[in-house]
Design a protein around this motif. Sequence first.
Motif, mmCIF file in Angstrom:
data_model
loop_
_atom_site.group_PDB
_atom_site.id
_atom_site.type_symbol
_atom_site.label_atom_id
_atom_site.label_comp_id
_atom_site.label_asym_id
_atom_site.label_seq_id
_atom_site.Cartn_x
_atom_site.Cartn_y
_atom_site.Cartn_z
ATOM 1 N N ARG A 166 11.288 -120.923 54.328
ATOM 2 C CA ARG A 166 11.423 -120.547 52.915
ATOM 3 C C ARG A 166 10.079 -120.425 52.212
ATOM 4 O O ARG A 166 9.923 -120.797 51.051
ATOM 5 N N GLU A 167 9.138 -119.885 52.940
ATOM 6 C CA GLU A 167 7.790 -119.710 52.418
ATOM 7 C C GLU A 167 7.778 -118.858 51.141
ATOM 8 O O GLU A 167 7.211 -119.256 50.121
ATOM 9 N N GLU A 168 8.443 -117.689 51.212
ATOM 10 C CA GLU A 168 8.410 -116.772 50.063
ATOM 11 C C GLU A 168 9.107 -117.391 48.860
ATOM 12 O O GLU A 168 8.683 -117.213 47.725
ATOM 13 N N GLN A 169 10.174 -118.126 49.141
ATOM 14 C CA GLN A 169 10.924 -118.763 48.064
ATOM 15 C C GLN A 169 10.034 -119.753 47.314
ATOM 16 O O GLN A 169 10.045 -119.828 46.095
ATOM 17 N N PHE A 170 9.268 -120.506 48.090
ATOM 18 C CA PHE A 170 8.349 -121.473 47.491
ATOM 19 C C PHE A 170 7.311 -120.755 46.633
ATOM 20 O O PHE A 170 7.037 -121.140 45.496
ATOM 21 N N ARG B 189 5.457 -107.568 49.041
ATOM 22 C CA ARG B 189 5.736 -108.163 47.739
ATOM 23 C C ARG B 189 6.833 -109.203 47.877
ATOM 24 O O ARG B 189 7.566 -109.224 48.856
ATOM 25 N N ILE B 190 6.944 -110.034 46.873
ATOM 26 C CA ILE B 190 8.062 -110.974 46.801
ATOM 27 C C ILE B 190 8.781 -110.695 45.489
ATOM 28 O O ILE B 190 8.186 -110.811 44.416
ATOM 29 N N GLY B 191 10.030 -110.303 45.591
ATOM 30 C CA GLY B 191 10.790 -109.956 44.389
ATOM 31 C C GLY B 191 10.107 -108.854 43.590
ATOM 32 O O GLY B 191 10.141 -108.847 42.368
ATOM 33 N N GLY B 192 9.450 -107.953 44.288
ATOM 34 C CA GLY B 192 8.803 -106.827 43.629
ATOM 35 C C GLY B 192 7.418 -107.124 43.097
ATOM 36 O O GLY B 192 6.740 -106.227 42.600
ATOM 37 N N ARG B 193 6.991 -108.376 43.157
ATOM 38 C CA ARG B 193 5.716 -108.772 42.560
ATOM 39 C C ARG B 193 4.670 -109.123 43.618
ATOM 40 O O ARG B 193 5.000 -109.394 44.779
ATOM 41 N N ASN C 157 6.995 -105.913 58.983
ATOM 42 C CA ASN C 157 5.812 -106.560 58.414
ATOM 43 C C ASN C 157 5.752 -106.293 56.912
ATOM 44 O O ASN C 157 5.715 -105.150 56.486
ATOM 45 N N GLY C 158 5.775 -107.359 56.119
ATOM 46 C CA GLY C 158 5.652 -107.194 54.677
ATOM 47 C C GLY C 158 6.957 -107.026 53.932
ATOM 48 O O GLY C 158 6.961 -106.871 52.723
ATOM 49 N N ILE C 159 8.085 -107.012 54.650
ATOM 50 C CA ILE C 159 9.367 -106.976 53.943
ATOM 51 C C ILE C 159 10.153 -108.238 54.248
ATOM 52 O O ILE C 159 9.828 -108.971 55.181
ATOM 53 N N ARG C 160 11.168 -108.531 53.432
ATOM 54 C CA ARG C 160 11.797 -109.854 53.468
ATOM 55 C C ARG C 160 13.232 -109.802 53.964
ATOM 56 O O ARG C 160 13.961 -108.862 53.668
ATOM 57 N N SER C 161 13.609 -110.835 54.685
ATOM 58 C CA SER C 161 15.009 -111.031 55.029
ATOM 59 C C SER C 161 15.301 -112.519 54.970
ATOM 60 O O SER C 161 14.658 -113.312 55.658
ATOM 61 N N GLN C 162 16.244 -112.884 54.147
ATOM 62 C CA GLN C 162 16.609 -114.290 54.006
ATOM 63 C C GLN C 162 17.118 -114.847 55.344
ATOM 64 O O GLN C 162 16.761 -115.940 55.754
ATOM 65 N N ALA C 163 17.938 -114.029 56.033
ATOM 66 C CA ALA C 163 18.509 -114.488 57.308
ATOM 67 C C ALA C 163 17.397 -114.759 58.322
ATOM 68 O O ALA C 163 17.469 -115.697 59.109
ATOM 69 N N TRP C 164 16.351 -113.928 58.279
ATOM 70 C CA TRP C 164 15.255 -114.108 59.237
ATOM 71 C C TRP C 164 14.445 -115.343 58.868
ATOM 72 O O TRP C 164 14.047 -116.122 59.729
#
Lengths: 542, 334
Positions: free
Chosen positions: A160-164, A200-204, A480-487
Amino acid sequence: MALNRRDTLRLFGAGAVAITGAPALIGCSSDGNSGDVGNEGKELAPYPAYVPLVGPTPDLPGDDKGVQNAYLNYPTEIKPAGFDTPGDGSAVTASVITYGVPPTALEQNKFRQAINAALGIQLDLQVIPAANFKEKMATMMAGNELPDIMMFGAGEVLPREEQFIASACADISEHISGDAVKTYPGLANIPAYAWQGLGRIGGRLYGIPIERPIFGGSLMLNRTLVEKAGAKPDWDKDGFLAAMKGVTGGKRYGLGIAMAPSIDYYAGGLGAPNVWDVGADGKFATAFGTQQYKDTLVMLQQMFKDGSVYPDGASTSGTDMKTVFNNQTVAAYRDGWGGYSTQVLAIAKDKWTLDFGLPFAGGNSWGGTGRFGYTVFKKADPARVKMLLAVTNFLAAPFGTKEFELFNYGVEGTHFTRDDKGTPVPTDLWTNTENSTNFPVKYLGSAPLVLHYSGFPDATERVYEWEKKVAPITIPDPSNGIRSQAWTENGAALQKSLTDAWMGIIFRGEDISTYDAVLTKWHNDGGQKAAEEFAAEYAASK
Amino acid sequence: MTVTAASTGGTPAPDAAPGDPPVPEPRAPKVKPKRTRAQRLRRDLFLVGLMLPGVIYFVVFHYGALFGNLIAFKDYVTFIGVWDSAWVGIDNFTVLLGDPDFWNAAGNTVVIALLQLVFFFPAPLALALLLNSLVGDKIRRFVQSVVYLPHFISWVIVVALFNQVLGDVGVLNGILDDNGLSTIDIIGNPDAFKPLVVVQVIWKEAGWGTIIFLAALANVDEQLYEASAIDGAGWWRRLWHVTLPAIRPVIVLLLILRLGDILTVGFEQFFLQRDAVGPEVGEVLDTFIYWSGIQDGHFGVAAAAGLMKGVLGVALVYTANKISHRLGEQGVYR
């Protein structure tokens, strides 16, 4: 004794209820904490503009395909970068990975003093040993005391790196998005692929990449041994197999495959897509399930059976495999791009020639992430964030500047002297204690790397030639550079299940037909969900 | 603990003359007045005070830590915190029990635990008996020190040593190969893995395990040996009828305590070697938890697995303790 029978019973009873009661209560789940870190349907902050800085003229020029500027010798003219001192004299804490030992105290460490003076801050660098980077970072993330600057990455993906980051770190979009980055010329000098690779994370935008070349895994080659066996390294698959067989004999083996191996070099050579296969319809499918990938496994299994693979590989770590290669027990093994280093060149010296193996003719080469890691900043008022950004900007002073020299070679006269060509020669103080390994500010901010193996101009030339040939056939990892919660939540275990299967096929002769069941399980355990999420994100990021 | 009041008086003396004052009827035993909790506390205050540091230690570091098991019922995210993480009921247990990999790991763990119990548990005892029979204090101390040493070597080194010696390019196969003999495949051979890990643990820990047994052996009464020797008992008879009965309580105690964490077969040893033989034989509960729990941040699932291990351990200790009582032993507690 601390145990009492009644408590014992009570404990056991509670546990039994928890276990036996389980099936009755299925379904009362909640998706609780899955924060939204995706970019699909969000307004996307544009990536920073690319404004390359003009440095010393390279001996061998790079290109926009990913070939680096190469310098056979150290530049004779070293200029100041012309960046203002970024700091305001305040104390700045930062966490960073280290492959060295803890630095000595500030009072006696001239390298640290020089860096503080140059940056205009009191830098308190919390160095985290690579061996327990993951655990220490998890603890830090759970605590309340975050450093001002935090480095993530270095090959480790934290749960949960991006979430943090989205919840605890400063959104720096307004400072670096688009043309805004021009305030920070060092950061504007970072090429687009490194920013896109970070994503980006959440577009930012939150992070500053520590850039690395586009290349991923490759084949480290003892060219002398291979040529002695009568082979030429611009091979196709059969040429490669013949070369590895030719080297093998006595206590020497062609190829080293370490435990939990990456086999991207061979798979790319046979034409497999990089990690994910993006269909014409935009669907994601795992590259590890393609026919090319299966062919790769069968090829390596056969090589192991034939005896041209180091037999103890299954119990040899990646690090130990380097030793096996360096002492010429194997003629080739797969390593990251960074495996090609002045240390190995110093070991090989005149005894043998270190080279990269070219991908099999007609194949491709799997690109890397384009970064070593990245830095993020603790939430703070905009003035403070700007100051911290200016610090990373200063650290990104390019090759050929005074500042770069300070961060990578230390203080002239104290940490290095110059030989008659002007090349920095490290002093014992630098080699033993005060250096950029033990005090790695280079992982807080860094200019794009250039190709320069200090003291090994011919090695620089060889890698440049290799990059020229490989850059055009390098394919990026579409995830690379895009997000997946499941991953994020299952990636490590999913990847492990595949590596386990590869080990079984290569080293223990398990039939390739058993692999399909592994892939099915992989799909069901979260792989399919990740593929769908990646596909949606991929489309949104275009 | 309560002392019955001794009865005074009783039947009249046989030689009592009529007219003598009557002997009082025997009284019911005097019941000690029951003290209140506060009174007892005041009486034992000093002892309680002595106990306090120990109690505080257990409360803070053992019982307090037990509350961490809460996260077995939560979708725990480190930076959100235990309290703010969402409750998920028994989802973590459902996930765990529905995962065939978990059952594979559990199966391996049980087999290895049993092998360890049968082959590793008696090893320190045998070694201690052997050491104890050594005459010459100097030799014994030296041998003792040497057999303790492997305990202080980390698993990374131990595994590397075994690989260097028994691996496909190791010393053993090197010698075999040089002499034209066929090599044997030990490291990386799934069939040989379980015996191998037991041999490793015996090599590493047997010496260290002798400490308690040696202490127990030192307490056996010398006179018993002398007496049995005079009666003509040989070495074997003395072992069987004197030594083992004398240290039986210690053996039983250690056995029961071992059962408590029997499912903790060791993490590092397996983490370092599972890749070479594959998860089918090399995955144990601890490495499973590491991969599916810690690596992906599923702390809830990892805690659930740990909790189940703990509960099973408690059950085993409880059962073993009961059995030991049946067999007339003191066990761990009464």
